[in-house]
Design a protein around this motif. Structure first.
Motif, PDB file in Angstrom:
ATOM      1  N   ALA A 236       0.717   1.838 -11.829  1.00  0.00           N
ATOM      2  CA  ALA A 236       0.234   0.652 -11.127  1.00  0.00           C
ATOM      3  C   ALA A 236       0.189   0.948  -9.630  1.00  0.00           C
ATOM      4  N   ILE A 237      -0.550   0.112  -8.900  1.00  0.00           N
ATOM      5  CA  ILE A 237      -0.756   0.316  -7.465  1.00  0.00           C
ATOM      6  C   ILE A 237      -0.413  -0.964  -6.717  1.00  0.00           C
ATOM      7  N   ASP A 238       0.282  -0.820  -5.591  1.00  0.00           N
ATOM      8  CA  ASP A 238       0.539  -1.943  -4.705  1.00  0.00           C
ATOM      9  C   ASP A 238      -0.043  -1.616  -3.334  1.00  0.00           C
ATOM     10  N   VAL A 239      -0.718  -2.581  -2.724  1.00  0.00           N
ATOM     11  CA  VAL A 239      -1.359  -2.383  -1.434  1.00  0.00           C
ATOM     12  C   VAL A 239      -0.798  -3.382  -0.438  1.00  0.00           C
ATOM     13  N   HIS A 240      -0.380  -2.873   0.714  1.00  0.00           N
ATOM     14  CA  HIS A 240       0.116  -3.717   1.802  1.00  0.00           C
ATOM     15  C   HIS A 240      -0.707  -3.410   3.043  1.00  0.00           C
ATOM     16  N   SER A 241      -1.217  -4.447   3.707  1.00  0.00           N
ATOM     17  CA  SER A 241      -2.036  -4.209   4.885  1.00  0.00           C
ATOM     18  C   SER A 241      -1.879  -5.337   5.886  1.00  0.00           C
ATOM     19  N   SER A 242      -1.973  -4.968   7.151  1.00  0.00           N
ATOM     20  CA  SER A 242      -1.896  -5.934   8.238  1.00  0.00           C
ATOM     21  C   SER A 242      -2.946  -5.564   9.271  1.00  0.00           C
ATOM     22  N   LEU A 243      -3.806  -6.500   9.634  1.00  0.00           N
ATOM     23  CA  LEU A 243      -4.885  -6.220  10.577  1.00  0.00           C
ATOM     24  C   LEU A 243      -4.319  -5.697  11.893  1.00  0.00           C
ATOM     25  N   GLY A 244      -4.859  -4.584  12.328  1.00  0.00           N
ATOM     26  CA  GLY A 244      -4.426  -3.971  13.579  1.00  0.00           C
ATOM     27  C   GLY A 244      -3.175  -3.131  13.469  1.00  0.00           C
ATOM     28  N   LYS A 245      -2.542  -3.104  12.288  1.00  0.00           N
ATOM     29  CA  LYS A 245      -1.285  -2.363  12.148  1.00  0.00           C
ATOM     30  C   LYS A 245      -1.318  -1.293  11.074  1.00  0.00           C
ATOM     31  N   GLY A 246      -2.272  -1.384  10.154  1.00  0.00           N
ATOM     32  CA  GLY A 246      -2.391  -0.316   9.172  1.00  0.00           C
ATOM     33  C   GLY A 246      -2.259  -0.785   7.742  1.00  0.00           C
ATOM     34  N   THR A 247      -2.329   0.181   6.837  1.00  0.00           N
ATOM     35  CA  THR A 247      -2.353  -0.080   5.400  1.00  0.00           C
ATOM     36  C   THR A 247      -1.483   0.939   4.678  1.00  0.00           C
ATOM     37  N   THR A 248      -0.826   0.482   3.609  1.00  0.00           N
ATOM     38  CA  THR A 248      -0.043   1.377   2.753  1.00  0.00           C
ATOM     39  C   THR A 248      -0.458   1.176   1.304  1.00  0.00           C
ATOM     40  N   PHE A 249      -0.791   2.279   0.640  1.00  0.00           N
ATOM     41  CA  PHE A 249      -1.032   2.288  -0.800  1.00  0.00           C
ATOM     42  C   PHE A 249       0.187   2.911  -1.469  1.00  0.00           C
ATOM     43  N   GLU A 250       0.820   2.157  -2.369  1.00  0.00           N
ATOM     44  CA  GLU A 250       1.946   2.669  -3.144  1.00  0.00           C
ATOM     45  C   GLU A 250       1.518   2.840  -4.592  1.00  0.00           C
ATOM     46  N   LEU A 251       1.632   4.051  -5.096  1.00  0.00           N
ATOM     47  CA  LEU A 251       1.273   4.357  -6.475  1.00  0.00           C
ATOM     48  C   LEU A 251       2.543   4.630  -7.266  1.00  0.00           C
ATOM     49  N   PHE A 252       2.703   3.937  -8.382  1.00  0.00           N
ATOM     50  CA  PHE A 252       3.866   4.117  -9.247  1.00  0.00           C
ATOM     51  C   PHE A 252       3.403   4.799 -10.535  1.00  0.00           C
ATOM     52  N   LEU A 253       3.901   6.010 -10.770  1.00  0.00           N
ATOM     53  CA  LEU A 253       3.480   6.816 -11.911  1.00  0.00           C
ATOM     54  C   LEU A 253       4.675   7.106 -12.804  1.00  0.00           C
ATOM     55  N   PRO A 254       4.590   6.785 -14.094  1.00  0.00           N
ATOM     56  CA  PRO A 254       5.737   6.970 -14.998  1.00  0.00           C
ATOM     57  C   PRO A 254       6.200   8.429 -15.036  1.00  0.00           C
ATOM     58  N   CYS A 255       7.505   8.616 -15.028  1.00  0.00           N
ATOM     59  CA  CYS A 255       8.067   9.960 -15.145  1.00  0.00           C
ATOM     60  C   CYS A 255       9.289   9.881 -16.053  1.00  0.00           C
ATOM     61  N   SER A 256       9.805  11.035 -16.449  1.00  0.00           N
ATOM     62  CA  SER A 256      10.994  11.097 -17.283  1.00  0.00           C
ATOM     63  C   SER A 256      12.044  11.954 -16.598  1.00  0.00           C
ATOM     64  N   ASN A 257      13.317  11.694 -16.936  1.00  0.00           N
ATOM     65  CA  ASN A 257      14.420  12.438 -16.352  1.00  0.00           C
ATOM     66  C   ASN A 257      14.405  12.409 -14.829  1.00  0.00           C
ATOM     67  N   CYS A 258      14.086  11.239 -14.273  1.00  0.00           N
ATOM     68  CA  CYS A 258      14.029  11.086 -12.826  1.00  0.00           C
ATOM     69  C   CYS A 258      15.406  10.741 -12.289  1.00  0.00           C
TER      70      CYS A 258
END
Length: 263
Positions: A236-258
Motif C-alpha cells: 500500500a502507499i501513503d502520500v503526505h504533501s504540503s504546498l510549498g514544503k514538499g511531498t513524501t511517498f511512503e510505500l509499504f511492501l510485505p516482507c518476512s523475517n523482518c
C-alpha cells in the motif's frame, strides 16, 4: 528529463473526458505491451551493444569509461524490464527474493541524473539486507519514477531523500492507495522539498495518463505504474504533501523475517 509532474491536472475538457477510456486500456495492459514494447526492445539492442564496444575501447578506470558503463547497465535493466512486459509477468510476485537495499544502491548513479543541478539526493539505507519477494528491476523502476516526480516538483533546487527501513503494523488502516493490514513490512519513502501537491489533485495522482506535462512529452504513467507495482506485491502507499514544503511517498511492501519497529 523532467517529463513527469508531481502536480497533475488536465489541459482541456476533452482530455478529462478521455481519461476513463485511457485508464481501461492501461488496466488491460495492451497500450504498453502491444504498441510499444517490441519497438522499444529493438531500439535498446544497439544502444547496449555499442555501449559495450565503447567501454572496451576506453581506458580502464577513466571517468569516460565509467559513464559508458553506466549507459550499458541502464540499457541492460531496461531490456530486462521490456522482456518481462513481453512475457506479461511484470507485476506478479514470482518466487525469487532480492535485497531491496542492494537494488536501490545499484541505481544511485541513475538517481543523481534525475535531479536538477541545484538539487541533491540523500539516502538512508540499512547496512543489512531487506528481503522482498519479487524482482529487483520492478522496485528500481518504482524508485526512479518517484525520484523523477520529486525532481519535477523542485526545479529551483532542494533535496530528495530516499529512506528504507522495516516496520510492524500493529493494526489495520487505510492509506492513500490501498489498505495496510497487520504484519511486517519494508517501508520505502521518497521525500522532496518541492512545491507540494494541491489537495484537489491528491485523489487523482495515480490515475493513468493524468499529467501536466502533455505538451512536453509527459505520459502520465509514472505514478500509475508505481501503484500497480506496489499492488502486485500486496502493499500500500501513503502520500503526505504540503504546498510549498514538499511531498513524501511512503510505500509499504510485505516482507518476512523482518526486524521491525511498531507503527
Amino acid at each position: 528529463m523532467k517529463n513527469i509532474s508531481s502536480i497533475p491536472h488536465f489541459s482541456s475538457k476533452r482530455a478529462q473526458a478521455d481519461v476513463p477510456a485511457a485508464a481501461e486500456a492501461f488496466a488491460d495492459g495492451h497500450v504498453l505491451a502491444g504498441l510499444l514494447v517490441h519497438e522499444f526492445n529493438n531500439l535498446l539492442t544497439p544502444i547496449v551493444g555499442y555501449a559495450e564496444v565503447a567501454a572496451e575501447a576506453l581506458r580502464s578506470g577513466s571517468s569516460s569509461r565509467m559513464y559508458v558503463e553506466r549507459i550499458r547497465d541502464a540499457g541492460d535493466r531496461a531490456k530486462r524490464a521490456v522482456e518481462r512486459i513481453l512475457m506479461s509477468d511484470m507485476w506478479d510476485k514470482g518466487f525469487s527474493s532480492f535485497d531491496a537495499a542492494a537494488a536501490i544502491r545499484e541505481i544511485l548513479p541513475d538517481l543523481e541524473l534525475c535531479i536538477p543541478s541545484s538539487g541533491r539526493i540523500q539516502t538512508n539505507l540499512p547496512n543489512r539486507a531487506v528481503w522482498l519477494d519479487g524482482r529487483a528491476i520492478t522496485l528500481q523502476q518504482v524508485v526512479i519514477n518517484l525520484c523523477r516526480n520529486a525532481a519535477e516538483a523542485m526545479k529551483a533546487g532542494g533535496t530528495i531523500t530516499v529512506n528504507l527501513d522495516n516496520v510492524e503494523q500493529i493494526s489495520a488502516r487505510g492509506l492513500s492507495s490501498g489498505r495496510l493490514e497487520r504484519g511486517e513490512y519494508a517501508r520505502l519513502s521518497v521525500s522532496d522539498t518541492g512545491r507540494g501537491i494541491s489537495p484537489s489533485f491528491l485523489e487523482r495522482i495515480f490515475d493513468p495518463f493524468f499529467t501536466t506535462k502533455s505538451r512536453e512529452g509527459g505520459s502520465g504513467l509514472g505514478l500509475a505504474l508505481v501503484q500497480r507495482a506496489v499492488g502486485s506485491w500486496g502493499g500500500a502507499i501513503d502520500v503526505h504533501s504540503s504546498l510549498g514544503k514538499g511531498t513524501t511517498f511512503e510505500l509499504f511492501l510485505p516482507c518476512s523475517n523482518c526486524s521491525a519497529a511498531e507503527v
